[in-house]
Design a protein around this motif. Structure first.
Motif, mmCIF file in Angstrom:
data_model
loop_
_atom_site.group_PDB
_atom_site.id
_atom_site.type_symbol
_atom_site.label_atom_id
_atom_site.label_comp_id
_atom_site.label_asym_id
_atom_site.label_seq_id
_atom_site.Cartn_x
_atom_site.Cartn_y
_atom_site.Cartn_z
ATOM 1 N N ALA A 266 2.429 3.902 10.495
ATOM 2 C CA ALA A 266 2.109 3.847 9.060
ATOM 3 C C ALA A 266 1.541 5.171 8.556
ATOM 4 N N THR A 267 2.169 6.258 8.950
ATOM 5 C CA THR A 267 1.730 7.586 8.510
ATOM 6 C C THR A 267 2.382 7.939 7.173
ATOM 7 N N GLY B 19 2.758 11.069 1.367
ATOM 8 C CA GLY B 19 1.511 10.789 0.689
ATOM 9 C C GLY B 19 1.463 9.378 0.121
ATOM 10 N N VAL B 20 0.351 9.045 -0.498
ATOM 11 C CA VAL B 20 0.165 7.719 -1.094
ATOM 12 C C VAL B 20 -0.481 7.871 -2.475
ATOM 13 N N GLN B 21 -0.224 6.878 -3.316
ATOM 14 C CA GLN B 21 -0.889 6.806 -4.612
ATOM 15 C C GLN B 21 -2.236 6.110 -4.425
ATOM 16 N N LEU B 22 -3.319 6.863 -4.568
ATOM 17 C CA LEU B 22 -4.644 6.313 -4.309
ATOM 18 C C LEU B 22 -5.294 5.799 -5.587
ATOM 19 N N PRO B 23 -5.963 4.623 -5.513
ATOM 20 C CA PRO B 23 -6.760 4.170 -6.659
ATOM 21 C C PRO B 23 -7.930 5.101 -6.890
ATOM 22 N N GLU C 94 4.455 -5.618 6.467
ATOM 23 C CA GLU C 94 3.730 -6.076 5.279
ATOM 24 C C GLU C 94 2.775 -4.998 4.752
ATOM 25 N N ASP C 95 3.047 -3.759 5.090
ATOM 26 C CA ASP C 95 2.158 -2.660 4.694
ATOM 27 C C ASP C 95 2.218 -2.462 3.187
ATOM 28 N N ASN C 96 1.089 -2.665 2.528
ATOM 29 C CA ASN C 96 1.011 -2.487 1.080
ATOM 30 C C ASN C 96 0.269 -1.215 0.710
ATOM 31 N N ALA C 97 -0.182 -0.465 1.728
ATOM 32 C CA ALA C 97 -0.925 0.774 1.487
ATOM 33 C C ALA C 97 -0.002 1.986 1.506
#
Length: 286
Positions: A125-126, A130-134, A189-192
């Motif tokens: 899960a790398t 990048g990710v959209q962070l709250p 089920e990774d939602n992050a």
């Protein structure tokens, strides 16, 4: 043992709680008795109680953590004496591993001997894109390194593609490049971390049960995450058949270069001129 599996946790993680029973499954499998396990940790949890600025501790960046990881893996008292290293990174831990390797490759006179011992990398899960962070999560100093609107992940992705991903095992050695196989493992089920970010440019992805945290916590040896790691270990840390004269000579040359106390050789290949010159050079240097 001659082989070691190195677990590197992610942001807000811990060298034990991130993996829970995963390392123990490795040590309890009799077919993996030839491997040691190293759970490596670094500061990442937030300080709840406020401190005065001059009294607090600085939260290290991905770059700083990567340099610390390189130093420990090169330390003979920790991992420096292993012939085979399999690295396992969860979430930001995968980016730390990438940063460690890229940092060694971009230095014109850098020491890359450690990289020669890395046989495979598993990215759990790398967020390669990048990710959209709250907004509330952005208060963490390390969060900016994994945000998709920052330059860190973009730089790592570009450098990795140019220096590692597009290199093949039979390519001649080139400065600033190295062949290291890697496998991304996506949480079903990774939602992050979105699947597109966790897979990125890789084509050999594996999808395992669980969300962002559960995918790296297999409860049994039947779990896809454990079986994926086991298959990698068995493939990378056991003797492999060498096909082709040039690959055989290259393997012999590596043996000469890595020999510390004893060099024992038999067979017709020991008449190769390059091989004999390498032995002479080794003897003269020592």
């Amino acid at each position: 043992n001659q082989a070691a599996i190195v677990f590197v946790h992610g942001i807000l993680g811990h060298y034990r709680s991130t993996w829970q029973g995963f390392p123990f499954l490795v040590t309890q499998d009799s077919s993996l008795n030839h491997c040691d396990v190293i759970c490596w940790g670094y500061p990442s949890s937030m300080q709840i109680l406020p401190r005065l600025p001059f009294m607090g501790k600085r939260m290290p960046s991905i770059s700083s953590v990567a340099h610390a990881l390189y130093a420990d893996l090169s330390n003979s008292e920790i991992a420096g004496n292993y012939a085979d290293l399999i690295l396992v990174g969860h979430s930001m831990g995968g980016l730390v591993i990438m940063e460690m390797i890229i940092s060694a490759l971009v230095k014109p006179d850098g020491d890359t001997k450690l990289l020669e011992h890395i046989r495979h990398i598993l990215f759990f899960a790398t967020p390669f894109d990048g990710v959209q962070l709250p907004g509330v999560f952005k208060v963490h100093p390390q969060a900016k390194d994994i945000a998709c609107d920052e330059g860190t992940v973009n730089r790592l992705r570009t450098e990795w593609i140019n220096r590692v991903y597009n290199v093949r095992c039979d390519d001649p050695p080139k400065p600033g490049k190295v062949y290291i196989p890697a496998t991304p493992v996506l949480g079903l089920e990774d939602n992050a971390v979105p699947p597109r970010s966790a897979a990125a440019f890789f084509t050999n992805t594996v999808t395992a049960p669980g969300d962002h945290c559960e995918v790296c916590k297999p409860q049994s040896r039947d779990h896809t995450s454990f079986q994926t790691l086991k298959n990698v270990i068995m493939e990378c840390s056991l003797p492999q058949l060498i096909r082709g004269a040039e690959r055989l000579i290259s393997a012999n040359m590596r043996i000469v270069e890595q020999a510390a106390e004893v060099l024992f050789t038999v067979g017709s290949r020991s008449r190769d001129e390059r091989y004999l010159r390498a032995i002479e050079a080794k003897l003269q240097a020592n």
